[in-house]
Design an enzyme around this catalytic site. Structure first.
Site, PDB file in Angstrom:
ATOM      1  N   GLU A 173       0.823  -1.215   0.000  1.00 31.87           N
ATOM      2  CA  GLU A 173       0.000   0.000   0.000  1.00 31.87           C
ATOM      3  C   GLU A 173       0.856   1.263   0.000  1.00 31.87           C
ATOM      4  O   GLU A 173       0.539   2.240  -0.676  1.00 31.87           O
ATOM      5  CB  GLU A 173      -0.942   0.024   1.211  1.00 31.87           C
ATOM      6  CG  GLU A 173      -1.906  -1.145   1.344  1.00 31.87           C
ATOM      7  CD  GLU A 173      -2.617  -1.520   0.084  1.00 31.87           C
ATOM      8  OE1 GLU A 173      -2.829  -0.650  -0.776  1.00 31.87           O
ATOM      9  OE2 GLU A 173      -2.953  -2.705  -0.071  1.00 31.87           O
ATOM     10  N   HIS A 223       1.911   2.137  -3.393  1.00 31.10           N
ATOM     11  CA  HIS A 223       0.857   2.806  -4.179  1.00 31.10           C
ATOM     12  C   HIS A 223       0.924   4.322  -4.009  1.00 31.10           C
ATOM     13  O   HIS A 223       0.734   5.069  -4.968  1.00 31.10           O
ATOM     14  CB  HIS A 223      -0.533   2.344  -3.724  1.00 31.10           C
ATOM     15  CG  HIS A 223      -1.027   1.101  -4.404  1.00 31.10           C
ATOM     16  ND1 HIS A 223      -1.183   1.012  -5.771  1.00 31.10           N
ATOM     17  CD2 HIS A 223      -1.438  -0.099  -3.907  1.00 31.10           C
ATOM     18  CE1 HIS A 223      -1.667  -0.199  -6.082  1.00 31.10           C
ATOM     19  NE2 HIS A 223      -1.825  -0.893  -4.964  1.00 31.10           N
TER      20      HIS A 223
HETATM   21  O1  GNR Z   1      -6.294  -7.598  -1.786  1.00 28.05           O
HETATM   22  C1  GNR Z   1      -5.065  -7.563  -1.841  1.00 28.05           C
HETATM   23  N1  GNR Z   1      -4.368  -8.684  -1.532  1.00 28.05           N
HETATM   24  C2  GNR Z   1      -2.989  -8.707  -1.362  1.00 28.05           C
HETATM   25  C3  GNR Z   1      -2.365  -9.954  -1.280  1.00 28.05           C
HETATM   26  C4  GNR Z   1      -1.005 -10.034  -1.085  1.00 28.05           C
HETATM   27  C5  GNR Z   1      -0.255  -8.890  -0.965  1.00 28.05           C
HETATM   28  C6  GNR Z   1      -0.860  -7.645  -1.055  1.00 28.05           C
HETATM   29  C7  GNR Z   1      -2.221  -7.542  -1.259  1.00 28.05           C
HETATM   30  S1  GNR Z   1      -2.971  -5.991  -1.329  1.00 28.05           S
HETATM   31  C8  GNR Z   1      -4.383  -6.341  -2.299  1.00 28.05           C
HETATM   32  C9  GNR Z   1      -5.320  -5.159  -2.389  1.00 28.05           C
HETATM   33  C10 GNR Z   1      -4.642  -4.016  -3.095  1.00 28.05           C
HETATM   34  O2  GNR Z   1      -4.531  -3.930  -4.282  1.00 28.05           O
HETATM   35  N2  GNR Z   1      -4.144  -3.071  -2.368  1.00 28.05           N
HETATM   36  O3  GNR Z   1      -3.488  -2.048  -2.924  1.00 28.05           O
HETATM   37 NI    NI Z   2      -2.658  -2.864  -4.760  1.00 23.27          NI
END
Ligand code: GNR
Ligand code: NI
Length: 166
Positions: free
Chosen positions: A136, A139
Site C-alpha cells: 500500500e 501505491h
Molecule cells: O487484496 C489484496 N491482496 C494482497 C495480497 C497479497 C499482498 C498484497 C495484497 S494488497 C491487495 C489489495 C490491493 O490492491 N491493495 O493495494
Molecule cells: Ni494494490
C-alpha cells in the site's frame, strides 16, 4: 458510506505521488470509511486512496479471517528493520485484477503513521500485514507490484488488461 470505483493498471493516475494529509477532519473520516467499504466489497485485504483516484496519503488494511480488524494508516512511513528479503507471498492487487505475482520484500518493517485524529502511532506488522502495508505504501508513491517483475511480464499484463477494458 460509498463503494468507489477502483482504477486499474495501466491507468496513468496510478502513477501519481499522493500528497501528505494535513487536515484531520470529517472529510478524511468519510474517505477512510469509503476505502474500507470498497476494500471489503472487493474482497481485498488492503487499499490505498490513490486507487480510487484520491491523491492523499491514506491506506487501509484488514488481514483478519473475520474481516473485523480494520487498520487505517494516515501518512504512513515504512522503516525497514531487517533487509533480509522474504518472498513466498503471492501478491494480488485490486488495480491489476486477475494477476498474482511473488514479490520479494523486506521481512521486518516498522510503520509510523497518524490516526484519523492526527495522533502519531507506530506498529510492527507481522506476516501478511507487513507485506500489505509495504504494498500500500508503494501505491502512495505511484509504484505498483508489476514494477518488481520483468518488463516482458509487465507488458503482457498491460495488454491483457487494456483488452479487457474495451
Ligand atoms: O487484496 C489484496 N491482496 C494482497 C495480497 C497479497 C499482498 C498484497 C495484497 S494488497 C491487495 C489489495 C490491493 O490492491 N491493495 O493495494
Ligand atoms: Ni494494490
Amino acid at each position: 458510506m460509498t463503494i468507489r470505483k477502483i482504477l486499474t493498471f495501466p491507468d496513468p493516475a496510478l502513477r501519481n505521488v499522493a500528497k501528505e494529509v494535513t487536515e484531520f477532519d470529517s472529510e478524511l473520516e468519510k474517505l477512510a470509511d469509503d476505502l474500507l467499504e470498497t476494500m471489503y466489497e472487493n474482497n481485498g485485504i488492503g487499499l490505498a486512496a490513490i486507487q480510487i483516484g484520491v491523491l492523499k496519503r491514506i491506506i487501509v488494511a484488514d488481514v483478519s479471517e473475520e474481516k473485523n480488524e480494520p487498520h487505517i494508516f494516515v501518512n504512513p512511513r515504512i522503516k525497514v528493520l531487517d533487509e533480509k528479503k522474504k518472498g513466498g507471498y503471492d501478491e494480488g492487487c485490486l488495480s491489476i485484477p486477475g494477476f498474482y505475482e511473488e514479490v520479494v520484500r523486506p521481512l521486518k518493517v516498522e510503520i509510523n503513521f497518524q490516526n484519523l485524529e492526527g495522533k502519531n502511532k507506530s506498529l510492527f506488522p507481522e506476516g501478511l500485514l507487513g507485506v500489505v502495508v509495504q504494498h500500500e505504501a508503494d501505491h502512495l508513491d505511484g509504484k505498483l507490484m508489476v514494477d518488481y517483475i520483468s518488463s516482458v511480464k509487465r507488458q503482457r499484463i498491460r495488454s491483457k488488461l487494456l483488452k479487457m477494458k474495451k
